[in-house]
Write an enzyme that holds these catalytic residues in place. Sequence first.
Site, PDB file in Angstrom:
ATOM      1  N   LEU A 161      13.813 -39.773   7.554  1.00 30.61           N
ATOM      2  CA  LEU A 161      13.423 -38.345   7.951  1.00 30.61           C
ATOM      3  C   LEU A 161      12.038 -37.977   7.680  1.00 30.61           C
ATOM      4  CD1 LEU A 161      14.417 -35.744   9.520  1.00 30.61           C
ATOM      5  CD2 LEU A 161      15.042 -35.023   7.156  1.00 30.61           C
ATOM      6  N   GLU A 193       0.959  -1.188  -0.073  1.00 30.67           N
ATOM      7  CA  GLU A 193      -0.011  -0.013   0.027  1.00 30.67           C
ATOM      8  C   GLU A 193       0.885   1.005  -0.016  1.00 30.67           C
ATOM      9  OE1 GLU A 193      -2.159  -2.784   2.964  1.00 30.67           O
ATOM     10  OE2 GLU A 193      -0.164  -2.682   2.098  1.00 30.67           O
TER      11      GLU A 193
END
Length: 351
Positions: A276, A56
Amino acid sequence: MASPIEHDAMSRAIAAARDSPRTLPNPRVGCVLIRPETGETIATGIHRGPGSPHAEVEALTRAGADARGATAVVTMEPCHHIGRTGPCSRALIDAGVARVVYGQADPNPRAQGGAAALADAGIQTDGAVMAAAAEQLNIEWTHAIRTGRPHVTWKFAATLDGYSAAADGTSRWISDRESRADAHRGRAESDVIMAGTGTVAVDNPHLTARPAGVALPYERQPTRVIVGTRELPGDAAIFDQAAPTLRIREHDPATVLSLLAEREFCRVWLEGGPRLAGAFLEAGVIDRVIAYIAPAMLGAGISALVTEAATLGDMHRLALDDMSRTGDDVRLIGSFTPRPDEDRGTSCSPA
């Protein structure tokens, strides 16, 4: 209710935000200032990263005096807090805009309140305009804000019969060139590229983002995170100067993600290995899976995943979000439904 002119401007704001550089750990936001009568664009702004003007403010600065009386169309509710920069709600009020239209409501409790502040100042405000499309810009960031942990994408490549490496450990290359290029684009969009010490010891990967065949500059490289307690040689590729590297001498996924949240990492790109990935899957902290399936078969080898699943009842089922071709491979993208207990507050800070 937003007009067709404002919907068109929101599409342009979303497109501008989508093309913005990496803003991590902040969200991507686009803003288009338009003349309310014609929809003519006065100025466009995007957020470019921590400490830089929000979308903005960038648009207002470019517009100057022409911002007075304009409509501001923003992909996310203007913030209403002071962080590294001032509140966008105040900037819009001071610039004299007449109306604000926004897409996604700000999920961050520390930044909420912009829409109410604008309305209190007499500015017409309309929210949830193309909200789903606007939220797509920041799926991972929004997840991190709502759950308090990073969003985790597990990426793997496998043959039709489910192997990610041959029996001797070799895995380059199961996927084709187009799939690898696509995966590098995913790496480049992430905060973290994660692998286990086993993968590093066997493959000696660089774990850098090279979306066009050329490595990103150091300041734009994701951080390489290596999980596990195994000792690694000092000359391993992950210790070069191409990207930051963080070692986490842990095995517990919750602890690993908590440590990453403390560093304001929101997007984790998990690349392996199978143990993992299995630990993260069993812990329920994989949010999205991207699988590149090659039209090839090995007959034996190393599975893409190691888990404790023993029966069909233990199977982890995903919602299929996308299926497409990347070269000769098939790319599948799936997601898990968020668990109802995952709403624990903020891990990524707006700037």
